[in-house]
Design a protein around this motif. Sequence first.
Motif, PDB file in Angstrom:
ATOM      1  N   ILE A   1      -5.226  -5.671  -5.228  1.00  0.00           N
ATOM      2  CA  ILE A   1      -4.207  -4.930  -5.982  1.00  0.00           C
ATOM      3  C   ILE A   1      -2.958  -5.781  -6.078  1.00  0.00           C
ATOM      4  O   ILE A   1      -2.555  -6.405  -5.081  1.00  0.00           O
ATOM      5  N   ALA A   2      -2.363  -5.828  -7.233  1.00  0.00           N
ATOM      6  CA  ALA A   2      -1.127  -6.585  -7.420  1.00  0.00           C
ATOM      7  C   ALA A   2      -0.060  -6.075  -6.456  1.00  0.00           C
ATOM      8  O   ALA A   2       0.052  -4.868  -6.225  1.00  0.00           O
ATOM      9  N   ALA A   3       0.716  -7.018  -5.914  1.00  0.00           N
ATOM     10  CA  ALA A   3       1.699  -6.676  -4.878  1.00  0.00           C
ATOM     11  C   ALA A   3       2.581  -5.519  -5.310  1.00  0.00           C
ATOM     12  O   ALA A   3       2.821  -4.583  -4.544  1.00  0.00           O
ATOM     13  N   GLY A   4       3.043  -5.559  -6.529  1.00  0.00           N
ATOM     14  CA  GLY A   4       3.975  -4.552  -7.003  1.00  0.00           C
ATOM     15  C   GLY A   4       3.340  -3.189  -7.174  1.00  0.00           C
ATOM     16  O   GLY A   4       4.050  -2.190  -7.342  1.00  0.00           O
ATOM     17  N   ASP A   5       2.016  -3.137  -7.149  1.00  0.00           N
ATOM     18  CA  ASP A   5       1.324  -1.866  -7.360  1.00  0.00           C
ATOM     19  C   ASP A   5       0.821  -1.230  -6.067  1.00  0.00           C
ATOM     20  O   ASP A   5       0.336  -0.095  -6.077  1.00  0.00           O
ATOM     21  N   ILE A   6       0.915  -1.968  -4.957  1.00  0.00           N
ATOM     22  CA  ILE A   6       0.326  -1.473  -3.704  1.00  0.00           C
ATOM     23  C   ILE A   6       1.022  -0.203  -3.221  1.00  0.00           C
ATOM     24  O   ILE A   6       0.381   0.771  -2.845  1.00  0.00           O
TER      25      ILE A   6
ATOM     26  N   THR B   1      -4.694   6.327  -4.091  1.00  0.00           N
ATOM     27  CA  THR B   1      -5.718   5.508  -4.743  1.00  0.00           C
ATOM     28  C   THR B   1      -6.349   4.569  -3.727  1.00  0.00           C
ATOM     29  O   THR B   1      -7.524   4.235  -3.803  1.00  0.00           O
ATOM     30  N   ILE B   2      -5.531   4.118  -2.774  1.00  0.00           N
ATOM     31  CA  ILE B   2      -6.065   3.387  -1.626  1.00  0.00           C
ATOM     32  C   ILE B   2      -5.628   4.114  -0.350  1.00  0.00           C
ATOM     33  O   ILE B   2      -4.674   4.897  -0.362  1.00  0.00           O
ATOM     34  N   ASP B   3      -6.361   3.813   0.744  1.00  0.00           N
ATOM     35  CA  ASP B   3      -6.109   4.495   2.017  1.00  0.00           C
ATOM     36  C   ASP B   3      -5.371   3.622   3.015  1.00  0.00           C
ATOM     37  O   ASP B   3      -4.870   4.112   4.025  1.00  0.00           O
TER      38      ASP B   3
ATOM     39  N   ALA C   1      -0.042   2.755  -5.197  1.00  0.00           N
ATOM     40  CA  ALA C   1      -1.465   3.051  -4.963  1.00  0.00           C
ATOM     41  C   ALA C   1      -1.639   3.783  -3.635  1.00  0.00           C
ATOM     42  O   ALA C   1      -2.431   4.724  -3.512  1.00  0.00           O
ATOM     43  N   LEU C   2      -0.859   3.342  -2.642  1.00  0.00           N
ATOM     44  CA  LEU C   2      -0.937   3.973  -1.322  1.00  0.00           C
ATOM     45  C   LEU C   2      -0.302   5.371  -1.383  1.00  0.00           C
ATOM     46  O   LEU C   2      -0.814   6.331  -0.806  1.00  0.00           O
TER      47      LEU C   2
END
Lengths: 359, 359
Positions: free
Chosen positions: A194-199, A207-209, A202-203
């Motif tokens: 995942i692109a750094a700016g999107d992490i 979207t991610i755990d 997303a968290l």
Amino acid sequence: MAFTRRRMLAGAAAATTVAAPAVAQQSGEVRWRLASSFPKSLPILFNAAENLARRVDQLTKGRFKIQVFAAGEIVGGLQVLDAVGAGTIECGHSATFYYTGKDKALAFDTGLPFGLNSRQHIAWMMQGGGLELLRPLFARFGIVQFPLGNTGCQMGGWFRKEINGVADLSGLKMRIPGIGGEILSRMGVVPQTIAAGDIYSALERGTIDAVEWVGPADDERLGFQKVARYYYSPGWWDCGPQISLYINDKAWAALPDDFKAAIETASAESTMLMLAQYDTQNMAALRRLVGAGVQLRSFPRDVMEAAFKAADAYYREEAARNAEFRRIYEPWTRFRDEIQQWFRIAELNYDVFAHTQKR
Amino acid sequence: MAFTRRRMLAGAAAATTVAAPAVAQQSGEVRWRLASSFPKSLPILFNAAENLARRVDQLTKGRFKIQVFAAGEIVGGLQVLDAVGAGTIECGHSATFYYTGKDKALAFDTGLPFGLNSRQHIAWMMQGGGLELLRPLFARFGIVQFPLGNTGCQMGGWFRKEINGVADLSGLKMRIPGIGGEILSRMGVVPQTIAAGDIYSALERGTIDAVEWVGPADDERLGFQKVARYYYSPGWWDCGPQISLYINDKAWAALPDDFKAAIETASAESTMLMLAQYDTQNMAALRRLVGAGVQLRSFPRDVMEAAFKAADAYYREEAARNAEFRRIYEPWTRFRDEIQQWFRIAELNYDVFAHTQKR
């Protein structure tokens, strides 16, 4: 860690259109440009290249100047190895495990999951044959490399839920790149890039755990403490990772001996300095994080043991199919076993006692 | 460790008669002499100064040359600090705890028993304020100092009989200098100061019962394995000792900036190199020692705990009576507690796991 994906992608196009570097070599002067894989917002990592440049400037009385560019400014963060090898720029500062898609053997330059700690890795590079083993591999890419930094053992990252055993990893979507991600995928994790700016988002959205980054001093800046409650240690996949200086081999060969010596000594000093900065800044950052409600956890024993077994199996399989990996893995393994045996006797014996006493 | 007492004594008289150094400073050239406290027969220690000299030569294209003399050649091994401070020579390479008779606070430059490990000590020096705290103390002696080497955690030394508890220390005659000896004397040990060349025979004859030196790579050369059966770890009094470069303050002030930068960067590199050499050479030496019949032992828990308590009491007493010791002890203690807390979370957490796995 893989800090700069957004900038990396942003910079990728730019890299192809960069003109040949403006080099003013009158009266023995050399001007180089250095492309970093790191943004200025991660100052301990980014500044290692600036410390190198400042020292080289001092040592050569301004005759050898290195201009440092952040990720994406002239080269995308993940294009540093290619750009240096092609001679688009003379040098770069990067983490070699970004490039294991080219050859898994490159991972030895950074360090492997469950491999050497920082001090042991430095010993391997300087006195254990590491640098010499890696040189032919980098030569294939047109590069001469040197250690230029080490983060120390990283944290295991941020998790939205507690991990109480291997079963809790099943289906867990975690942002983790490289061999660490491949090993975790054997334990049920679904690694994400995942692109750094999107992490962060997303968290936040779920979207991610989970996400792994570096350690308290860097992680705090990214704000993960606001969207994940549990902060795990240790980061066994980044247990002593080296950051590296890449130099185009023709540019290196053209340097006079005193400029080569300046690069080598200044890189060594800058490596020590990066480690010292992490070692002195991490605890204060961690205390602030815990003060903000972060729950500190150690990975459960069964997770550590399963990961250790999975890593060893991974290495044996890779060594069986990849001669270049095997060429380095075998002496690296002997070195690891030897130095760990020594550390058990004095170093770790002392450390464990000293760190478990009540003052 | 205090390697060279015989040479030190032999050289003491010579030091007072050394003429002003021959310095050829035409056309910006500088020629310095460096007096080492170490003999050539301990190459890892001795060569750190030669590595510095070689790099400074390369970096300055031969304009700054440092000639290295072994202990006793021009200055006695224990007179290095005095000789540099007086300007008899421009610089020296020594272990600062040799000089705690002048001020106990000097011990912080080397490191204290139960203090920082090597990596933590380097962090303290480079980023934790250590160098700045020590500079005013060294200024009293006319010296500017830099780290120039670190041995890593040393061994606890050679014993003719097994130590099964604190009671076995009572009346034990042990060759151990400095604060480590003072702490052990509170536990019943009778510390001895014996010239290096006489230790072997003293141990063989039973005049002494034990001796501490450095670690396998150095100890093996001295042959203690032939006259003492038990080799103990860890050397909690030398848990990460720094070796230092002393420079006469007037000589330092007269250096051009590029030569100063050469000293600083080359010293940092040489420090890393010494540690890497010990880390890579100790295990092979230890294996040979064990192959020759040496019995490897860890100090019993009650010895370690009693020594730890005795050390803490010693420091508190010294801080109460010595303002200079207190000035450094207080921030050093805060730094130690902070960095140890961090190491417990990631670094040591990882190390303990990684070093206790069966491969």
